[in-house]
Each structure stands twice: as structure tokens, then as C-alpha cells.
Design a protein around this motif. Structure first.
Motif, mmCIF file in Angstrom:
data_model
loop_
_atom_site.group_PDB
_atom_site.id
_atom_site.type_symbol
_atom_site.label_atom_id
_atom_site.label_comp_id
_atom_site.label_asym_id
_atom_site.label_seq_id
_atom_site.Cartn_x
_atom_site.Cartn_y
_atom_site.Cartn_z
ATOM 1 N N VAL A 14 0.883 -1.127 0.026
ATOM 2 C CA VAL A 14 -0.211 -0.120 -0.100
ATOM 3 C C VAL A 14 0.886 1.271 0.075
ATOM 4 O O VAL A 14 0.559 2.201 -0.645
ATOM 5 N N GLU A 15 1.722 1.298 0.743
ATOM 6 C CA GLU A 15 2.648 2.573 0.744
ATOM 7 C C GLU A 15 3.390 2.497 -0.615
ATOM 8 O O GLU A 15 3.560 3.736 -0.847
ATOM 9 N N THR A 16 3.908 1.858 -1.162
ATOM 10 C CA THR A 16 4.425 1.617 -2.569
ATOM 11 C C THR A 16 3.607 2.375 -3.519
ATOM 12 O O THR A 16 3.607 3.276 -4.212
ATOM 13 N N ALA A 17 2.422 1.713 -3.613
ATOM 14 C CA ALA A 17 1.158 2.516 -4.430
ATOM 15 C C ALA A 17 1.040 3.786 -4.186
ATOM 16 O O ALA A 17 0.950 4.730 -4.998
ATOM 17 N N ALA A 18 0.789 4.094 -2.848
ATOM 18 C CA ALA A 18 0.413 5.448 -2.403
ATOM 19 C C ALA A 18 1.492 6.532 -2.930
ATOM 20 O O ALA A 18 1.226 7.604 -3.453
ATOM 21 N N ARG A 19 2.717 5.988 -2.563
ATOM 22 C CA ARG A 19 3.824 6.833 -2.966
ATOM 23 C C ARG A 19 3.918 7.140 -4.313
ATOM 24 O O ARG A 19 4.261 8.403 -5.066
ATOM 25 N N SER A 20 3.678 5.974 -5.364
ATOM 26 C CA SER A 20 3.840 6.257 -6.641
ATOM 27 C C SER A 20 2.757 7.260 -7.369
ATOM 28 O O SER A 20 2.979 7.555 -8.339
ATOM 29 N N ARG A 21 1.714 7.392 -6.503
ATOM 30 C CA ARG A 21 0.522 8.395 -6.801
ATOM 31 C C ARG A 21 0.632 9.483 -6.474
ATOM 32 O O ARG A 21 -0.332 10.387 -6.557
ATOM 33 N N GLY A 22 1.612 9.658 -5.432
ATOM 34 C CA GLY A 22 1.724 10.908 -4.887
ATOM 35 C C GLY A 22 0.917 11.040 -3.629
ATOM 36 O O GLY A 22 0.347 12.543 -3.405
ATOM 37 N N ALA A 23 0.350 10.277 -3.229
ATOM 38 C CA ALA A 23 -0.675 10.439 -1.985
ATOM 39 C C ALA A 23 0.008 11.108 -0.819
ATOM 40 O O ALA A 23 1.199 10.708 -0.397
ATOM 41 N N GLY A 24 -0.682 11.901 -0.156
ATOM 42 C CA GLY A 24 -0.226 12.246 1.086
ATOM 43 C C GLY A 24 -0.440 11.363 2.344
ATOM 44 O O GLY A 24 0.083 11.850 3.478
ATOM 45 N N GLY A 25 -1.126 10.526 2.270
ATOM 46 C CA GLY A 25 -1.392 9.579 3.302
ATOM 47 C C GLY A 25 -2.471 8.557 3.088
ATOM 48 O O GLY A 25 -2.825 8.631 1.821
ATOM 49 N N VAL A 26 -2.656 7.537 3.891
ATOM 50 C CA VAL A 26 -3.722 6.575 3.522
ATOM 51 C C VAL A 26 -4.729 6.678 4.684
ATOM 52 O O VAL A 26 -4.503 6.716 5.802
ATOM 53 N N ASP A 27 -6.023 6.728 4.295
ATOM 54 C CA ASP A 27 -7.009 6.768 4.836
ATOM 55 C C ASP A 27 -7.530 5.190 5.300
ATOM 56 O O ASP A 27 -7.838 5.232 6.666
ATOM 57 N N SER A 28 -7.618 4.519 4.412
ATOM 58 C CA SER A 28 -8.076 3.066 4.855
ATOM 59 C C SER A 28 -7.709 2.019 4.013
ATOM 60 O O SER A 28 -7.529 2.233 2.665
ATOM 61 N N ILE A 29 -8.007 0.809 4.229
ATOM 62 C CA ILE A 29 -7.343 -0.336 3.565
ATOM 63 C C ILE A 29 -8.461 -1.287 4.100
ATOM 64 O O ILE A 29 -8.598 -1.679 4.943
ATOM 65 N N ARG A 30 -8.959 -1.912 2.796
ATOM 66 C CA ARG A 30 -10.021 -2.836 2.973
ATOM 67 C C ARG A 30 -9.592 -4.140 2.492
ATOM 68 O O ARG A 30 -8.863 -4.617 1.308
ATOM 69 N N LEU A 31 -9.458 -5.118 3.352
ATOM 70 C CA LEU A 31 -8.887 -6.551 3.059
ATOM 71 C C LEU A 31 -9.978 -7.521 3.128
ATOM 72 O O LEU A 31 -10.833 -7.539 3.888
ATOM 73 N N GLU A 32 -9.810 -8.414 2.097
ATOM 74 C CA GLU A 32 -10.555 -9.730 2.009
ATOM 75 C C GLU A 32 -9.825 -10.822 2.742
ATOM 76 O O GLU A 32 -8.839 -11.063 2.054
ATOM 77 N N VAL A 33 -10.495 -11.486 3.799
ATOM 78 C CA VAL A 33 -9.474 -12.428 4.380
ATOM 79 C C VAL A 33 -10.447 -13.784 4.400
ATOM 80 O O VAL A 33 -11.602 -13.718 5.109
#
Length: 136
Positions: A14-33
């Protein structure tokens, strides 16, 4: 405890994807388990809180959705939820030739991140059953 390695992998991806898109932070992550994946949700949430500390993901909410384990009988094609512990004999014909259809998933389904240009944008509302903030 493999939940820590799962949490670290989720945070890294998630951090790699967010940085590559210039995100300022991550609000939420939804996982299917999947219920057959061998993941203890409370342990995963605890490990996630540790794994995201000091990263771009810090402060994010982890939302987990349990995917029930299902099987399909090859001879009669009946599909059923196997439960825990798994019932792998067909309830229709009693056969043992079954295929697991679902329940082993571990999938990042959705990530919501903050656009650094958007100020004061509301955070997304959680839409699934189990959520905890990384800050907890």
C-alpha cells in the motif's frame, strides 16, 4: 505468528502504491480474508498497528471482511459453506471429491488515500464489518 508478515506485506504494498501516486497519506485499507486462510483477525489488526508505525500508512484504518469457505462437489455440483472446522463431505451426495471454491483469499480489495492537494476532504466511511485504526 504469520499475521506480522502479512501486515508488513500489506503496509509495504500500500505504501509503495500510495507513494507512486503522490498520495499524502492513507485513510483506509480494506482486506478480504478467507476463513480458511489461517489468519486470526485480531492478531492481524494488532500486527498492522505495529507494521504501519512510521510509514505513510500510519493512521490508516484496517477494515477486514471475512470470506466464507465454500466447496463444490465434483460429482453432483452442489455448493456449500464448509465452516470451521471445514466439512468437506458433500451434504447432498456424501461424496468426498470436492473442490474448494472460496475461503483461502487474502486480498487487498480497496485502498483510500489522501490527495495532498485536497485539503479538508472527508475521510471515507468504512463499509465492512471489522475496522480498527492504525493509531489504536
Amino acid at each position: 505468528m504469520h499475521e506480522m508478515s502479512v501486515a508488513l506485506a500489506v503496509v509495504d504494498q500500500v505504501e509503495t502504491a500510495a507513494r507512486s501516486r503522490g498520495a499524502g497519506g492513507v485513510d483506509s485499507i480494506r482486506l478480504e480474508v478467507g476463513e480458511l486462510a489461517g489468519i486470526v483477525a485480531d492478531s492481524l489488526h494488532f500486527c498492522f498497528a505495529l507494521a504501519c508505525a512510521g510509514t505513510l500508512v500510519e493512521g490508516a484504518e484496517l477494515i477486514t471482511h471475512t470470506v466464507p469457505g465454500t466447496a463444490r462437489c465434483e460429482p453432483c455440483a452442489q455448493v456449500w459453506e464448509v465452516g470451521m472446522p471445514p466439512r468437506l463431505l458433500c451434504p447432498g451426495c456424501g461424496g468426498a471429491a470436492v473442490e474448494l471454491v472460496s475461503g483461502r483469499e487474502l486480498r487487498i480489495r480497496e485502498v483510500r488515500w489522501t490527495d495532498p492537494a485536497a485539503t479538508g476532504a472527508p475521510r471515507g466511511e468504512p463499509t465492512t464489518e471489522k475496522s480498527r485504526s492504525c493509531a489504536e
